[in-house]
Design a protein around this motif. Structure first.
Motif, mmCIF file in Angstrom:
data_model
loop_
_atom_site.group_PDB
_atom_site.id
_atom_site.type_symbol
_atom_site.label_atom_id
_atom_site.label_comp_id
_atom_site.label_asym_id
_atom_site.label_seq_id
_atom_site.Cartn_x
_atom_site.Cartn_y
_atom_site.Cartn_z
ATOM 1 N N VAL A 1 11.513 -17.948 10.469
ATOM 2 C CA VAL A 1 12.975 -18.213 10.246
ATOM 3 C C VAL A 1 13.232 -19.022 9.130
ATOM 4 N N ASN A 2 12.278 -20.248 9.417
ATOM 5 C CA ASN A 2 12.649 -21.137 7.778
ATOM 6 C C ASN A 2 12.622 -20.526 6.664
ATOM 7 N N GLN A 3 11.386 -19.734 6.463
ATOM 8 C CA GLN A 3 11.456 -19.269 4.984
ATOM 9 C C GLN A 3 12.322 -18.522 4.772
ATOM 10 N N ILE A 4 13.074 -17.821 5.466
ATOM 11 C CA ILE A 4 13.868 -16.819 5.046
ATOM 12 C C ILE A 4 15.476 -17.620 5.090
ATOM 13 N N GLY A 5 15.483 -18.840 5.123
ATOM 14 C CA GLY A 5 16.670 -19.719 5.182
ATOM 15 C C GLY A 5 17.583 -19.658 6.301
ATOM 16 N N GLY A 6 17.006 -19.335 7.580
ATOM 17 C CA GLY A 6 17.740 -19.300 8.618
ATOM 18 C C GLY A 6 18.442 -18.005 9.189
ATOM 19 N N ILE A 7 19.148 -17.840 10.242
ATOM 20 C CA ILE A 7 19.890 -16.720 10.813
ATOM 21 C C ILE A 7 20.893 -17.105 11.811
ATOM 22 N N GLN A 8 21.889 -15.920 11.591
ATOM 23 C CA GLN A 8 22.892 -16.159 12.686
ATOM 24 C C GLN A 8 22.850 -15.321 13.522
ATOM 25 N N VAL A 9 23.040 -15.615 14.705
ATOM 26 C CA VAL A 9 22.864 -14.863 15.920
ATOM 27 C C VAL A 9 24.127 -15.130 16.926
ATOM 28 N N LYS A 10 24.811 -14.048 17.535
ATOM 29 C CA LYS A 10 25.879 -14.062 18.357
ATOM 30 C C LYS A 10 25.227 -14.285 19.518
ATOM 31 N N SER A 11 25.111 -15.517 20.365
ATOM 32 C CA SER A 11 24.904 -15.429 21.776
ATOM 33 C C SER A 11 25.419 -14.609 22.897
ATOM 34 N N PRO A 12 24.661 -13.768 23.741
ATOM 35 C CA PRO A 12 25.318 -13.126 24.718
ATOM 36 C C PRO A 12 25.592 -13.809 26.069
ATOM 37 N N LEU A 13 25.356 -15.254 26.036
ATOM 38 C CA LEU A 13 25.778 -15.969 26.966
ATOM 39 C C LEU A 13 25.911 -17.412 26.665
ATOM 40 N N THR A 14 26.581 -18.429 27.567
ATOM 41 C CA THR A 14 26.481 -19.664 27.318
ATOM 42 C C THR A 14 25.676 -20.533 28.269
ATOM 43 N N PHE A 15 24.729 -21.216 27.361
ATOM 44 C CA PHE A 15 23.666 -22.012 28.196
ATOM 45 C C PHE A 15 23.249 -23.381 27.227
ATOM 46 N N THR A 16 22.630 -24.045 27.861
ATOM 47 C CA THR A 16 22.117 -25.338 27.211
ATOM 48 C C THR A 16 20.604 -25.388 27.495
ATOM 49 N N PHE A 17 20.010 -25.790 26.364
ATOM 50 C CA PHE A 17 18.596 -25.590 26.497
ATOM 51 C C PHE A 17 17.933 -26.685 25.599
ATOM 52 N N SER A 18 16.614 -27.577 26.057
ATOM 53 C CA SER A 18 16.149 -28.573 25.499
ATOM 54 C C SER A 18 14.863 -28.101 25.188
ATOM 55 N N THR A 19 14.435 -28.207 23.813
ATOM 56 C CA THR A 19 12.770 -27.802 23.669
ATOM 57 C C THR A 19 12.127 -28.788 23.975
ATOM 58 N N ALA A 20 12.671 -29.799 24.338
ATOM 59 C CA ALA A 20 11.631 -31.038 24.781
ATOM 60 C C ALA A 20 11.083 -30.798 26.143
ATOM 61 N N THR A 21 12.071 -30.575 26.987
ATOM 62 C CA THR A 21 11.990 -30.502 28.615
ATOM 63 C C THR A 21 11.811 -28.952 28.848
ATOM 64 N N SER A 22 12.538 -27.989 28.292
ATOM 65 C CA SER A 22 12.428 -26.627 28.658
ATOM 66 C C SER A 22 13.456 -26.457 29.750
ATOM 67 N N HIS A 23 14.405 -27.469 29.810
ATOM 68 C CA HIS A 23 15.557 -27.054 30.803
ATOM 69 C C HIS A 23 16.645 -27.489 30.079
ATOM 70 N N ASP A 24 17.790 -27.731 30.839
ATOM 71 C CA ASP A 24 19.057 -28.061 30.240
ATOM 72 C C ASP A 24 19.294 -29.398 30.320
ATOM 73 N N TYR A 25 18.396 -30.457 30.288
ATOM 74 C CA TYR A 25 18.664 -31.667 29.824
ATOM 75 C C TYR A 25 17.445 -32.280 29.119
ATOM 76 N N GLY A 26 17.663 -33.406 28.585
ATOM 77 C CA GLY A 26 16.613 -34.026 27.659
ATOM 78 C C GLY A 26 17.133 -34.018 26.271
ATOM 79 N N LYS A 27 16.044 -34.502 25.143
ATOM 80 C CA LYS A 27 16.356 -34.638 23.963
ATOM 81 C C LYS A 27 16.122 -33.208 23.345
#
Length: 370
Positions: free
Chosen positions: A166-192
């Motif tokens: 994804v970084n190599q091609i300069g990023g992408i634009q994707v329309k989300s099918p739903l509203t949600f919150t996600f942390s790559t640090a905790t794998s949940h909807d809270y955290g850094k």
């Protein structure tokens, strides 16, 4: 979801995931008939990993003779290969490639219940845990036994590969099918490292500290992983996550049509760090020149499984009739004779007990079991 809808989603899901993995694994192949290929072949060779064939077919002769082959594509949920925490193969797809019959693929649901051969005492397990408990060779062997089809080659890609792509091609634009919150640090909807995606929008918010958000319109690799990894907040569960994966892959395919974005030494060297395969560079070139036929369409073999909660865990159970159906189609695509499908739940049935609730699903509508 009815059978027709499930089959449609399976076909569509299978095509896009296959294309996405193949972009990473075979990107140097289909453009590899010129000098660009020579410049990246060394990097591709760095991804080569030899595996024990364990009674399987002699792979060194299969491609040379132009016979149909099978490739097990696996995507791990880790950021780096060969680390202590190997992760699980959350994407598993068996692909057959034939000069005369084209490409067939079957997506194996990650939650498929099995008993790992040799580790039946750990039953029940999900099929995405075989690699975690064993290794690539045993994972290939387990799939081969379960479906009674040869598994000749493998390609293992981790999340770091997707992020770098994804970084190599300069990023992408994707329309989300739903509203949600996600942390790559905790794998949940809270955290850094907290992301907020909104239904119907390509714009999203991100806060490294989890508090101070900024708005972005294009996903980098980390954002794409956050978008595709979330499952617990999605009312459609794994089906919803698969749809988001497909949306990301679709954008990757669209932007990767320009080979100059991908075929350079630096990027291929980077990708090789996140890829393992027992396909040699020579094998890849042979596939490109001898097997690839753009007129042959990719055909998805659908798998219809039944959801089942057991011991507080959600599994997918493949009925025996469905298991035989998949075996029949894969063996036909490999030009092999018909044969009985593999063992029930893959393992040695004398070494574990199948619960009655699971038996009801396994043998549903199967008069031969009576």
């Amino acid at each position: 979801m009815n059978n027709r809808m499930a089959r449609h989603h399976q076909h569509r899901r299978g095509r896009w995931i296959a294309l996405g993995v193949l972009i990473i694994v075979l990107v140097g192949i289909f453009y590899g008939l010129n000098t660009i290929y020579q410049s990246v072949s060394t990097s591709l060779s760095a991804s080569y990993t030899k595996v024990n064939e364990k009674g399987g077919r002699k792979t060194d002769a299969i491609i040379r003779k132009g016979k149909p082959i099978s490739i097990l594509l696996m995507g791990t949920d880790t950021g780096a290969l060969d680390r202590t925490d190997k992760g699980r193969t959350d994407t598993m797809m068996l692909i057959t490639v034939s000069k005369s019959k084209g490409i067939h693929l079957v997506s194996i649901p990650r939650d498929t219940m099995i008993a790992i051969p040799g580790l039946e005492s750990t039953f029940p397990q999900k099929i995405n845990a075989v690699y975690t408990f064993t290794n690539v060779s045993d994972t290939m062997s387990t799939i081969s036994k379960y479906l009674n089809v040869p598994v000749d080659y493998f390609a293992l890609v981790n999340m770091g590969g997707l992020e770098k792509l994804v970084n190599q091609i300069g990023g992408i634009q994707v329309k989300s099918p739903l509203t949600f919150t996600f942390s790559t640090a905790t794998s949940h909807d809270y955290g850094k490292k907290l992301y907020k995606f909104y239904k119907g929008q390509t714009k999203f918010k991100y806060a490294k500290d989890g508090k101070h958000f900024k708005t972005y319109s294009k996903m980098n690799g980390q954002a794409a992983l956050a978008f595709t990894r979330m499952r617990y907040e999605d009312p459609r569960g794994d089906y919803g996550r698969t749809e988001r994966q497909r949306l990301v892959i679709a954008q990757l395919v669209k932007q990767a049509k320009n080979p100059t974005l991908l075929l350079n030494k630096k990027f291929m060297r980077s990708i090789s760090e996140n890829l393992r395969t027992n396909l040699t560079t020579k094998d890849m070139l042979s596939l490109a020149t001898g097997y690839y036929n753009p007129k042959k369409k990719v055909k998805a073999i659908s798998v219809n499984e039944t959801s089942l909660w057991y011991q507080g865990i959600s599994f997918q159970v493949m009925p025996r009739l469905e298991q035989q159906h998949v075996t029949n189609q894969l063996r036909q695509s490999l030009s092999l004779k018909k044969a009985v499908t593999g063992p029930v739940l893959a393992g040695n049935a004398t070494k574990f007990t199948i619960p009655d609730a699971v038996k009801q699903v396994l043998y549903a509508n199967d008069s031969s079991s009576n």
